[in-house]
Every structure is written in structure tokens, then in C-alpha cells.
Design a protein around this motif. Structure first.
Motif, mmCIF file in Angstrom:
data_model
loop_
_atom_site.group_PDB
_atom_site.id
_atom_site.type_symbol
_atom_site.label_atom_id
_atom_site.label_comp_id
_atom_site.label_asym_id
_atom_site.label_seq_id
_atom_site.Cartn_x
_atom_site.Cartn_y
_atom_site.Cartn_z
ATOM 1 N N VAL A 137 -12.246 -9.130 0.956
ATOM 2 C CA VAL A 137 -12.713 -8.360 -0.226
ATOM 3 C C VAL A 137 -13.770 -8.879 -0.831
ATOM 4 C CG1 VAL A 137 -11.856 -7.608 -2.766
ATOM 5 C CG2 VAL A 137 -10.229 -7.408 -0.851
ATOM 6 N N TRP A 138 -13.971 -10.293 -0.959
ATOM 7 C CA TRP A 138 -14.869 -10.792 -1.727
ATOM 8 C C TRP A 138 -16.026 -11.457 -0.996
ATOM 9 C CZ3 TRP A 138 -14.983 -8.646 -6.021
ATOM 10 C CH2 TRP A 138 -13.761 -8.155 -6.766
ATOM 11 N N GLY A 139 -15.717 -11.699 0.496
ATOM 12 C CA GLY A 139 -16.570 -12.310 1.092
ATOM 13 C C GLY A 139 -16.633 -13.875 1.015
ATOM 14 N N ARG A 140 -15.934 -14.553 0.587
ATOM 15 C CA ARG A 140 -15.711 -16.000 0.553
ATOM 16 C C ARG A 140 -14.185 -16.731 0.470
ATOM 17 N NH1 ARG A 140 -15.283 -14.968 -4.758
ATOM 18 N NH2 ARG A 140 -16.160 -15.369 -6.376
ATOM 19 N N VAL B 174 -1.509 -2.070 1.324
ATOM 20 C CA VAL B 174 -1.841 -2.361 2.750
ATOM 21 C C VAL B 174 -2.960 -1.069 3.191
ATOM 22 C CG1 VAL B 174 -1.167 -2.343 5.056
ATOM 23 C CG2 VAL B 174 -0.279 -3.747 3.519
ATOM 24 N N GLY B 175 -2.631 0.133 2.704
ATOM 25 C CA GLY B 175 -3.460 1.310 3.261
ATOM 26 C C GLY B 175 -4.865 1.122 2.436
ATOM 27 N N MET B 176 -4.704 0.944 1.302
ATOM 28 C CA MET B 176 -6.323 0.646 0.283
ATOM 29 C C MET B 176 -7.048 -0.555 0.938
ATOM 30 S SD MET B 176 -6.612 3.109 -1.981
ATOM 31 C CE MET B 176 -7.709 2.363 -2.903
ATOM 32 N N LEU B 177 -6.383 -1.466 1.438
ATOM 33 C CA LEU B 177 -7.044 -2.823 1.778
ATOM 34 C C LEU B 177 -7.800 -2.479 3.083
ATOM 35 C CD1 LEU B 177 -7.894 -5.684 1.063
ATOM 36 C CD2 LEU B 177 -5.719 -6.150 2.246
ATOM 37 N N SER B 178 -6.944 -1.912 4.009
ATOM 38 C CA SER B 178 -7.517 -1.489 5.247
ATOM 39 C C SER B 178 -8.646 -0.546 5.377
ATOM 40 C CB SER B 178 -6.411 -1.138 6.185
ATOM 41 O OG SER B 178 -5.991 0.086 5.850
ATOM 42 N N TRP B 179 -8.675 0.410 4.297
ATOM 43 C CA TRP B 179 -9.517 1.580 4.050
ATOM 44 C C TRP B 179 -10.717 1.094 3.492
ATOM 45 C CZ3 TRP B 179 -10.122 5.119 0.016
ATOM 46 C CH2 TRP B 179 -11.167 6.226 -0.001
ATOM 47 N N ALA B 180 -10.597 0.605 2.261
ATOM 48 C CA ALA B 180 -11.677 0.187 1.192
ATOM 49 C C ALA B 180 -11.227 -1.068 0.502
ATOM 50 C CB ALA B 180 -12.180 1.516 0.365
ATOM 51 N N PRO C 150 -12.830 -1.506 -3.274
ATOM 52 C CA PRO C 150 -12.148 -0.502 -4.213
ATOM 53 C C PRO C 150 -10.795 -0.641 -4.410
ATOM 54 C CG PRO C 150 -13.881 0.586 -2.952
ATOM 55 C CD PRO C 150 -13.812 -0.593 -2.286
ATOM 56 N N ALA C 151 -10.202 -1.462 -3.482
ATOM 57 C CA ALA C 151 -8.844 -1.481 -3.513
ATOM 58 C C ALA C 151 -8.436 -2.623 -4.616
ATOM 59 C CB ALA C 151 -8.207 -1.915 -2.289
ATOM 60 N N ALA C 152 -9.360 -3.502 -4.431
ATOM 61 C CA ALA C 152 -9.122 -4.638 -5.631
ATOM 62 C C ALA C 152 -9.507 -4.204 -7.161
ATOM 63 C CB ALA C 152 -10.185 -5.866 -5.491
ATOM 64 N N ARG C 153 -10.390 -3.056 -7.059
ATOM 65 C CA ARG C 153 -10.852 -2.539 -8.576
ATOM 66 C C ARG C 153 -9.630 -1.878 -8.800
ATOM 67 N NH1 ARG C 153 -16.126 -1.185 -6.016
ATOM 68 N NH2 ARG C 153 -17.367 -2.880 -6.433
ATOM 69 N N THR C 154 -8.969 -0.996 -7.927
ATOM 70 C CA THR C 154 -7.738 -0.086 -8.370
ATOM 71 C C THR C 154 -6.576 -0.937 -8.623
ATOM 72 O OG1 THR C 154 -7.313 0.157 -6.013
ATOM 73 C CG2 THR C 154 -8.482 1.750 -7.248
ATOM 74 N N VAL D 110 -3.202 -3.136 -13.185
ATOM 75 C CA VAL D 110 -2.623 -4.057 -13.879
ATOM 76 C C VAL D 110 -2.808 -3.541 -15.321
ATOM 77 C CG1 VAL D 110 -3.140 -6.387 -14.743
ATOM 78 C CG2 VAL D 110 -2.965 -6.096 -12.243
ATOM 79 N N ALA D 111 -4.005 -3.265 -15.694
ATOM 80 C CA ALA D 111 -4.265 -2.863 -16.914
ATOM 81 C C ALA D 111 -3.269 -1.758 -17.652
ATOM 82 C CB ALA D 111 -5.755 -2.577 -17.309
ATOM 83 N N ILE D 112 -3.336 -0.580 -16.772
ATOM 84 C CA ILE D 112 -2.516 0.466 -17.254
ATOM 85 C C ILE D 112 -0.986 -0.102 -17.353
ATOM 86 C CG2 ILE D 112 -1.639 2.686 -16.418
ATOM 87 C CD1 ILE D 112 -4.565 3.103 -15.354
ATOM 88 N N SER D 113 -0.685 -0.578 -16.445
ATOM 89 C CA SER D 113 0.969 -1.003 -16.236
ATOM 90 C C SER D 113 1.169 -1.897 -17.537
ATOM 91 C CB SER D 113 1.384 -1.567 -14.939
ATOM 92 O OG SER D 113 0.553 -2.644 -14.787
ATOM 93 N N LEU D 114 0.320 -2.771 -17.813
ATOM 94 C CA LEU D 114 0.793 -3.890 -18.852
ATOM 95 C C LEU D 114 0.655 -3.436 -20.045
ATOM 96 C CD1 LEU D 114 -0.715 -7.276 -17.575
ATOM 97 C CD2 LEU D 114 1.328 -6.572 -17.570
ATOM 98 N N ALA D 115 -0.395 -2.260 -20.307
ATOM 99 C CA ALA D 115 -0.215 -1.492 -21.287
ATOM 100 C C ALA D 115 0.933 -0.570 -21.721
ATOM 101 C CB ALA D 115 -1.515 -0.540 -21.466
#
Length: 116
Positions: free
Chosen positions: A34-37, A87-93, A96-100, A105-110
């Protein structure tokens, strides 16, 4: 099924998705994807802790909606669904998977904060 039930189901899915994302990103392979490091030790510990906490929080809407016995089984099912979605999101994009996951997290904790 009423609106509160749909909120509980969506909270369980969002929490398991984001929890699985945190646990996955705690692994150097996926963090690098995801982040390249590589992650620092502090990031790894924070992501593991957040992942475990989010997965534990996902138990609340399940038990609240279906009771103790069926809620535990439903929680295990939502764990599988959240992992499959991640897993589907991570392998596809990966990025953006990390952003979603962060948005989940924000929506569910709210949602958990207001009682769903």
C-alpha cells in the motif's frame, strides 16, 4: 428487519472490514504493497491493537441484534465477509482500499458512538 437492524449489520461489516485492514497492514508485506515502504515498529503495534479493538467492537452490534449465541456465530460470519472484502479491495486497488478502510473506521466508530 427494521432500520436499526440494517444499521447494526452495516456497523458489523464496516468494523470487520476496517479491523481486517488494520491487521493486514500490520504485516510488512501488505504495508509495503500500500505505502511502498516497511512499517516502523510503532506502526505495527498500533495497527495490530487497532485491528483487535475494531474486531472486538464488531461483536457489539451482532450480539445486540441477535443475542449471545447467534450473535457470536453471526460475528464469525461477518469476520469472513470483512476479510473477503478487504482481500478483494487490496488486490484490486491497494491505496484506495486503505482509504476506504479509514473511512469505514470513521463511519463505524461514529455509528457505535451513537448507539447502533
Amino acid at each position: 428487519m427494521n432500520t436499526n437492524d440494517l444499521y447494526a449489520v452495516s456497523m458489523a461489516l464496516l468494523l470487520t472490514y476496517s479491523g481486517m485492514a488494520c491487521l493486514s497492514l500490520a504485516m510488512p508485506r501488505h504495508y509495503d504493497q500500500v505505502w511502498g515502504r516497511d512499517p516502523s515498529a510503532g506502526h505495527t503495534r498500533a495497527l495490530r491493537g487497532a485491528g483487535v479493538l475494531l474486531l472486538a467492537l464488531a461483536l457489539l452490534p451482532c450480539v445486540g441484534l441477535w443475542g449471545n449465541t447467534v450473535g457470536m456465530v453471526a460475528w464469525l460470519g461477518w469476520l469472513s465477509a470483512g476479510a473477503l472484502l478487504w482481500v478483494g479491495m487490496l488486490s484490486w486497488a491497494p491505496r484506495p482500499a486503505a482509504r476506504t478502510a479509514a473511512l469505514a473506521v470513521a463511519i463505524s466508530l461514529a455509528g457505535v458512538g451513537i448507539g447502533f
